[in-house]
Every structure is written in structure tokens, then in C-alpha cells.
Design an enzyme around this catalytic site. Structure first.
Site, PDB file in Angstrom:
ATOM      1  CE  LYS A  51       0.960 -10.175   5.221  1.00 46.81           C
ATOM      2  NZ  LYS A  51       1.192 -11.384   4.383  1.00 46.81           N
ATOM      3  CG  ASP A  98       4.181 -13.497  -4.785  1.00 42.14           C
ATOM      4  OD1 ASP A  98       4.718 -13.249  -5.892  1.00 42.14           O
ATOM      5  OD2 ASP A  98       3.855 -12.599  -3.984  1.00 42.14           O
ATOM      6  CB  THR A 102      -1.581  -4.646  -2.164  1.00 40.64           C
ATOM      7  OG1 THR A 102      -0.799  -4.009  -3.173  1.00 40.64           O
ATOM      8  CG2 THR A 102      -3.044  -4.572  -2.561  1.00 40.64           C
TER       9      THR A 102
END
Length: 530
Positions: A226, A323, A207
Site C-alpha cells: 500500500k 469503516d 483516495t
């Protein structure tokens, strides 16, 4: 964009209680094999979509803050270890589950939903299927479509609040859009990024952006980049990740604590880019390619010690990861050997299984990391690894990471995610089946925050009149930790005790990751099983 806040109860601050470790059965018990965990297919057949949205929360100062929400996605149509029965007499730590049909994994669940929005050119690299398990807010409003800022013109600087400066390598000739309609950078082979990195292949997409393999032209070394989406809210969110990664590298330059190291970062054509070392596949992908076969118990012990050490290091720096999951744990190397093991349920049946040559890992993805003294959003963590205090709206702190680690260790032992659900009430009911009844003090406090989950005072309102027959069946089939990890030898006795302490319902009673490193489980010598 700033992160929303939920007031933290005093008992969830860093001073939460640290229980002492209890003694366990004597170490001279005879070592016996552990029965395997079988698997059954889920019968739900719904159509799902994957989307994101924005919600707003009011912080303690009365300011309105926007947070990014990734909505829930469905579980894979395979059983969790909590709803699987034992078969035969083989060890669950090395026997893979048996399937009678092709496996539909979590990684495939959102493929169709992403296909129509890829928007990439015909020359773009193929996009791997995104991971299925995502953080979500269960009752988020419908997603809204928003455009992304135009690409930045000529060289400029974007100074962030932490004092660092990102240099943009954009020139007037680069005004032509390089993004798809969702703001993702379109990756093509041999593209030159920032006049320094030559792209090799796309490693993954999520996402928040894409990850590509590239060659550093200056050093001739391969790196991972990234590339954050060219949408302002994601650009703003990435600054926290940069802050965290810079602090980790500053405090641990030799990387003794096995967290991903940031090599460089910059702003390229309106995309924040984070450059790091190139590592192997994530642990979840290895599990998937190995037919979800459990890891050997000596490998689980190695993984557990490294993960607890990494998270303890974060907590010492007052950082909460929020997470933790197998997708965010990378193998340093993918090398493995293949062995032949008996097939559960089949006489004289055998199958092959991959055994890693090295268990060295790195913890990654600090995009959701939160400093303890900064704003906390109401909902964090991917559903399968979300602590009960988050679901109950009690606020969260360091103990939520410990709970996620407990779920991960059970998954390493069985090959399956511990909780396969996407409904809050069903999730809590499964927790009670696995961990025992919710403590009364936790339930009474939760009634004030989530009264819809309770009835007759502090009693969980399950099954409710709206509970489906399938949900009732799934919860009834859920097994306790003692059944999932049978105490057949001292290794399992200690492992069960550690996992039970990590999965305590009450975050005040949950063991800290620092104390968990001193658990007797890590003094056990576990011989290679294969």
C-alpha cells in the site's frame, strides 16, 4: 494532521448495555426455501464528481484540528434489497437478481472524475476503477488544491510518535519526481521499490494511495504494498494505521482473528509504504463479478462468524474499525466453481453462478481505525454502512461497528446494499422503514444536535417541503427486515433475529459483537444449498 473530536456521551463508552439474547421459535420447524429478492433500476440520472477536502473541528481542549473528508459519491443505479419485491419461489440466498440492462456498479461511478487527474506516464500500469462508496461529510466545503512536499533527499529517518522508525531509501539521484500531479506514486512494471520489491501490477487505487502486487526479492514471495500519497496529511494519517497493524500483529502473531498482517513498512521517496500478505479479491468485487448474486446461506454464516470474531478482537484492544464494508473484506483465495441455477421470472430459464471453494477471509484497511480513548471525528463510516447515531450527531463508539456488520450481512443475503441513498434525512426515513420507528429517547436527544431533522418534537421531519417525488417513492418502497428476510425456516428465524439486534436504532440496546458470537444462529447447521 490530527483527527478531530466530538465529545462522546457517557452511554456510548465501552460500558454500553449488553442485552441478553431472546429465545426464538423451536428448532424442529420444517425448513422451507426462501423467496428471492428481485431488483429494479434507479431512475436518478445526475452527474457526480468525486473529490476530497479538508475541514476543521475544535476538540474538547479548544484546539483546532484538521480532518480529511472524502465527499459523498452516488449509489449504483440498482435497487436496494429494502426496495425490492419478492418473485417466484426460489431461495434468496442463491438466486441472483434479474436485470434488463447492463449493470452500472458502484465501482464505475467515479471513473470519469478520476480520468482527468490520473497524470500517469504512458508506461504506467492501467488503473482499476476506484470503489464508489466513500466516507464523506455531507456538507463539506469545496475541495482545495494543495501541493505535496518535495521528495526527500538521501537516506534519512522519520521517527513517529509510537517510537517506530521508517527508513527512507531515497538518494540524490532520485530527485526526479515519480509522482503524478495528485501525489500518487506512478507505478510501472518491474520497478524496484526500496531496493527489495519488484512491482508486478497495480491492484487498486483510492483516495489515500495505491496498492500494488510485488515480488519480495529477498524471499521470492509475492506481497501487496500500500503506497500512501506523497501529501503530508495522508502521510500523517498513515501513522495511525501503522500503529494499529503493529498492535494487531503483536497481540495475534498466529493471526487467529483474521486481520491483515503487516510484514514491513518504510518511507520510500516521500511515500509511506505498508507491506502485507497478498490475498484474493475483495468480497464486493466477487459480488460484482457474480452479477450481484447472493451468497449461499452456509457461506453467510461462515463470513458472519469470522467478521464478528475479527471485530470482537479489535474491540478487546479498544480499537474501533469505523469503516467496515465489503470492499474492506478480502477473500484469501478466489477459486470458485460454476453451477447452473434457475433464472427468476423466466420459465425454464437458467443461468450460471459462481460458488466459492473457500470462505476464508481477512479484514483490511485500518486507515480509519480509532482508539477508543483518542480523538473521534464527527463523521465516520461509508454512507451505506453508517450507524444512525453518527448521522444524528450523538457521538459514536463500538456499537457503530456492530451496525455496519448488520448492513453487511443483509447485503450478503440479498446481493445489494441495504440502504441506497446519499441524503441524511432520506437515509433516516429508510432506516425507520427497515428497522421500525426511531425510539423516543434517541429522537429527543438527537433534537438537540440535529434539530433540522425533526418537527413537532421528536418526530422525523420527513417528507419535508423540499423532499422530491422520487425520494418519497423510494422511501415508500423500502421494505422491513421481516420482508427482506422472511421467516420460512429456523435458519432465517435466527438470522433475522441476529441482524435485527445488530441494527438496533439505540446504540445502548444494540448487541455487542462479542455477544453476537454466542447467538443461536451460529449453533445452526446449514447444509450446502448448491
Amino acid at each position: 494532521m490530527q483527527t478531530a473530536v466530538q465529545t462522546l456521551p457517557a452511554h456510548l463508552m465501552p460500558s454500553y448495555q449488553r442485552p441478553s439474547l431472546s429465545s426464538v421459535v423451536n428448532r424442529n420447524s420444517t425448513m422451507l426455501p426462501t423467496p428471492p429478492v428481485g431488483a429494479r433500476k434507479r431512475k436518478r440520472a445526475h452527474q457526480y464528481t468525486v473529490s476530497y477536502s479538508e475541514v476543521q473541528e475544535v476538540d474538547t481542549d479548544g484546539r483546532l484540528r484538521e480532518i480529511i473528508v472524502i465527499e459523498d459519491t452516488p449509489p449504483p443505479p440498482t435497487a436496494s434489497p429494502a426496495t425490492s419485491s419478492r418473485t417466484n419461489g426460489y431461495s434468496a440466498s442463491y438466486q441472483p437478481p434479474a436485470y434488463s440492462a447492463p449493470i452500472r456498479t458502484r465501482a464505475r461511478a467515479a471513473m470519469e472524475a478520476q480520468a482527468d487527474s490520473s497524470g500517469s506516464l504512458s508506461t504506467a500500469l492501467p488503473i482499476p476503477a476506484p470503489k464508489k462508496r466513500k466516507r464523506e461529510l455531507d456538507e463539506a466545503p469545496p475541495p482545495t488544491k494543495k501541493g505535496f512536499p518535495p521528495a526527500q533527499a538521501s537516506t534519512n529517518h522519520a521517527t513517529w510518535t509510537n517510537g517506530s522508525t521508517a527508513t527512507s531509501a531515497t538518494t540524490p539521484k532520485q530527485q526526479v519526481s515519480c509522482d503524478d500531479k495528485e501525489g500518487h506514486y506512478i507505478v510501472t512494471p518491474d520497478d524496484i521499490i526500496y531496493k527489495r520489491y519488484r512491482t508486478v501490477r497495480l491492484l487498486g487505487q483510492g483516495t489515500f494511495g495505491k496498492v500494488v502486487e510485488a515480488v519480495d526479492i529477498e524471499t521470492n514471495k509475492r506481497v501487496a504494498i500500500k503506497i500512501i500519497r506523497a501529501i503530508q496529511k495522508y502521510r500523517e494519517a498513515s501513522r495511525i494505521e501503522v500503529r494499529v497493524l503493529q498492535k494487531l500483529k503483536e497481540r495475534d502473531p498466529s493471526n487467529r482473528h483474521k486481520c491483515i498482517h503487516l510484514l514491513n513498512w518504510f518511507d520510500y521517496r516521500n511515500h509511506i509504504c505498508l507491506v502485507s500478505e497478498l490475498l484474493g479479491m475483495c468480497v464486493y468485487d466477487f459480488l460484482k463479478e457474480n452479477d450481484f448474486a447472493p451468497f449461499p446461506r452456509d457461506h453467510i454464516q461462515s463470513f458472519a462468524q469470522q467478521l464478528l470474531g475479527s471485530v470482537a478482537f479489535l474491540h478487546d484492544l479498544h480499537i474501533i474499525h469505523t469503516d467496515l464494508k465489503p470492499e474492506n473484506i478480502l477473500l484469501v483465495r478466489n477459486d470458485f466453481r460454476t453451477v447452473t441455477v434457475p433464472t427468476p421470472g423466466k420459465r425454464h430459464g437458467h443461468r450460471t453462478k459462481r460458488i466459492l471453494d473457500s470462505t476464508d477471509i481477512r479484514l483490511i484497511d485500518f486507515g480509519s481505525a480509532t482508539f477508543e480513548d483518542e480523538y473521534h471525528s464527527a463523521v465516520v463510516a461509508t454512507r451505506h454502512y453508517r450507524a444512525p447515531e453518527i448521522i444524528l450527531g450523538l457521538g459514536w463508539s463500538y456499537p457503530c461497528d456492530a451496525y455496519s456488520l448488520g448492513c453487511i450481512l443483509v447485503e450478503f443475503y440479498t446481493g445489494m446494499a441495504l440502504f441506497q441513498t446519499h441524503d441524511n434525512l432520506e437515509h433516516l426515513a429508510m432506516m425507520e422503514m427497515v428497522m421500525g420507528k426511531m425510539p423516543e429517547n434517541v429522537a429527543r436527544e438527537a433534537v438537540n444536535h440535529k434539530p433540522e431533522f425533526f418537527k413537532e418534537g421528536p418526530k422525523l421531519n420527513w417528507p419535508s417541503p423540499k423532499t422530491t417525488k422520487q425520494s418519497r417513492k423510494d422511501v415508500r418502497a423500502t421494505r422491513s427486515l421481516q420482508e427482506i428476510i422472511p421467516q420460512t425456516d429456523m435458519i432465517n428465524v435466527h438470522f433475522l433475529d441476529l441482524v435485527r439486534k445488530l441494527l438496533m436504532f439505540d446504540p445502548k440496546q444494540r448487541i455487542t459483537v462479542r455477544d453476537a458470537l454466542r447467538h443461536p444462529y451460529f449453533s445452526q447447521t446449514i447444509p450446502p444449498e448448491l
